[in-house]
Design a protein around this motif. Structure first.
Motif, short mmCIF file in Angstrom:
data_model
loop_
_atom_site.label_atom_id
_atom_site.label_comp_id
_atom_site.label_asym_id
_atom_site.label_seq_id
_atom_site.Cartn_x
_atom_site.Cartn_y
_atom_site.Cartn_z
N ASP A 100 -7.22 -4.68 -6.80
CA ASP A 100 -7.93 -4.47 -8.26
C ASP A 100 -9.13 -4.97 -8.02
OD1 ASP A 100 -5.52 -3.15 -8.91
OD2 ASP A 100 -4.53 -5.20 -9.44
N ASP B 245 -2.06 6.22 0.98
CA ASP B 245 -3.24 5.55 0.24
C ASP B 245 -4.41 5.35 1.51
OD1 ASP B 245 -1.95 5.81 -2.05
OD2 ASP B 245 -1.97 3.51 -2.33
N ALA C 103 -7.98 7.43 2.11
CA ALA C 103 -9.21 6.84 1.85
C ALA C 103 -9.91 7.14 3.32
CB ALA C 103 -9.19 5.30 1.82
N SER D 208 -14.39 3.80 -7.85
CA SER D 208 -13.95 4.67 -6.58
C SER D 208 -15.13 5.56 -6.75
CB SER D 208 -12.73 4.97 -6.70
OG SER D 208 -11.59 4.29 -6.59
N PHE E 279 -13.36 0.66 -0.88
CA PHE E 279 -12.04 1.17 -1.13
C PHE E 279 -10.72 0.32 -1.07
CE2 PHE E 279 -14.01 5.68 -0.25
CZ PHE E 279 -14.11 5.94 -1.81
N GLN F 27 -8.39 -0.47 -4.18
CA GLN F 27 -7.07 0.03 -4.21
C GLN F 27 -6.00 -0.91 -3.99
OE1 GLN F 27 -7.96 3.07 -0.90
NE2 GLN F 27 -6.47 4.40 -2.15
N ARG F 28 -6.33 -1.77 -3.31
CA ARG F 28 -5.26 -2.85 -2.84
C ARG F 28 -5.37 -4.10 -3.85
NH1 ARG F 28 -6.36 -2.66 3.48
NH2 ARG F 28 -6.73 -0.35 3.55
N ASP G 97 -3.03 6.17 -5.25
CA ASP G 97 -3.58 5.31 -6.40
C ASP G 97 -4.81 5.04 -6.00
OD1 ASP G 97 -4.22 3.87 -8.38
OD2 ASP G 97 -2.55 2.36 -7.65
N TRP G 98 -5.97 5.44 -6.37
CA TRP G 98 -7.27 5.09 -6.09
C TRP G 98 -8.15 3.88 -7.10
CZ3 TRP G 98 -9.68 7.03 -2.10
CH2 TRP G 98 -9.10 8.24 -1.57
N GLY G 99 -7.07 3.46 -7.74
CA GLY G 99 -7.66 2.12 -8.40
C GLY G 99 -8.29 2.59 -9.81
N VAL H 221 0.85 -1.31 -0.01
CA VAL H 221 -0.07 -0.10 -0.12
C VAL H 221 1.03 1.19 -0.07
CG1 VAL H 221 -1.83 1.32 1.31
CG2 VAL H 221 -2.07 -1.24 1.02
#
Length: 387
Positions: free
Chosen positions: A351, A191, A195, A272, A344, A348-349, A265-267, A187
């Motif tokens: 995918d 990040d 969130a 999101s 979230f 984020q973590r 990185d918000w994916g 992470v």
């Protein structure tokens, strides 16, 4: 629908016109993201080292070895380096004296002064420094032994490089069995904090902004709106949409600002945004409920801030849910924050796809429907009493 949008636009303008919101909406969330990331986010994959000393072969070799190990290396004088260590701005200060450089050139053992900070990653960085120093001194010792035996320096260095390429290096594989470490592995530094702050401030600002609904009733704004060719249902829809737009604006701003300033990185941005919209709808419903049940602005601010902080603390807006004990983790599920946090985290973590976050989004939308329904009922009841 045009009337509903017009009422919502008025609510957003009234919210942004409040100068106190400039700090709490635009500045304060980013300060908290920075502080949380600096405290808990670590210093990067390999740590931070500041090197003190004049240029020499020893210094160059150590710096190259550390950078190859993904350590961030900077330079400073002795006083500045010690200040950086004391303030936690670096993990380790490495001081190379002229005598150390001379001993290295002669192929002798080298003793270098190392000052470690109190940061959590400092011990690991010290070990990386120790490994780098041992590697470069061992290579220099081998080179010195070969040249002392009569080999040309260039030929000796070439022979050492070929021998190093021919041998398979030792491989170390570390398997972390700690569930929390596995969950937070990889992470980014900011990040998790970003969130959490989205959840904290979207709900907090929404509840605190419920005062505009109270003021609208007290100063006759809602009454004058009803005197226009606007139905009660349109007024309720406009107020709900206004609260939703305020919440969505706050969350979108934090997400965009943290992505630009801190590289968060918000994916998948679409997913999101979907989570943010569902959470904002729940926050809007809670704001309408508070603003309709209370008739005093000061009471609404106090209740909104208190309720917002409590729900954020229970739902992962202040501390990652992974650190909660199992019993408290179960309690956190009564808050919309916990469901949004998990959504979230999936995006984020891991995918995560729409299928992965569908349960969380479904619960958030259900909460939003209930809260918006209660808020609309309370506002209609309040308007009926006023008439």
């Amino acid at each position: 629908m045009r009337q509903v949008r017009a009422i919502a636009a008025v609510e957003l303008r009234r919210f942004l016109r409040d100068r106190s919101n400039i700090f709490f909406v635009f500045i304060f969330p980013l300060i908290l993201v920075l502080l949380i990331g600096s405290q808990f986010g670590g210093s990067g994959p390999g740590g931070r080292v500041v090197v003190v000393g004049e240029g020499s072969d020893l210094r160059t070799a150590i710096v190259e070895a550390l950078e190859d190990d993904d350590v961030r290396v900077t330079s400073a004088d002795a006083d500045d380096a010690l200040e950086q260590v004391a303030r936690g701005r670096t993990d380790v200060a490495l001081q190379i004296e002229p005598g150390d450089a001379d001993a290295f050139a002669a192929g002798e053992d080298v003793t270098i002064d190392v000052v470690a900070s109190s940061q959590a990653g400092a011990p690991a960085t010290v070990q990386r420094v120790r490994t780098a120093v041992q590697a470069v001194t061992a290579e220099q010792g081998q080179l010195t032994a070969l040249t002392a035996a009569g080999a040309e320096p260039t030929a000796a260095r070439t022979a050492l490089e070929r021998a190093s390429e021919a041998l398979d290096g030792a491989r170390l594989e570390v398997v972390d069995v700690d569930e929390v470490a596995q969950e937070l592995s990889g992470v980014g530094q900011f990040d998790v904090g970003a969130a959490s702050q989205v959840l904290l401030f979207v709900f907090l600002i929404s509840l605190a902004g419920s005062t505009t609904l109270i003021q609208g009733r007290r100063y006759g704004v809602v009454g004058r709106t009803l005197a226009a060719p606007v139905s009660t249902l349109q007024v309720l829809g406009g107020q709900a949409l206004g609260r939703f737009v305020i919440a969505l604006f706050q969350g979108a701003y934090i997400m965009a600002a943290t992505a630009v300033l801190f590289g968060v990185d918000w994916g998948n941005l679409g997913l999101s945004a979907l989570v943010l919209a569902a959470f904002s709808a729940a926050a809007a419903g809670a704001a309408m409920l508070v603003g309709s049940l209370l008739d005093n602005e000061n009471a609404a601010v106090g209740a909104g801030i208190g309720l917002g902080l409590v729900l954020a603390a229970l739902g992962g807006g202040m501390l990652p849910l992974e650190l909660f004990p199992d019993s408290l983790r179960g309690v956190s599920l009564v808050t919309p924050h916990a469901w949004a946090y998990e959504a979230f985290a999936q995006i984020q973590r891991h995918d995560g796809t729409l299928t992965d976050i569908l349960p969380q989004v479904g619960v958030l939308l259900a909460m939003a429907v209930v809260l918006l329904g209660l808020g609309s009922w309370a506002l209609r009841r309040s308007l009926a009493r006023a008439m």
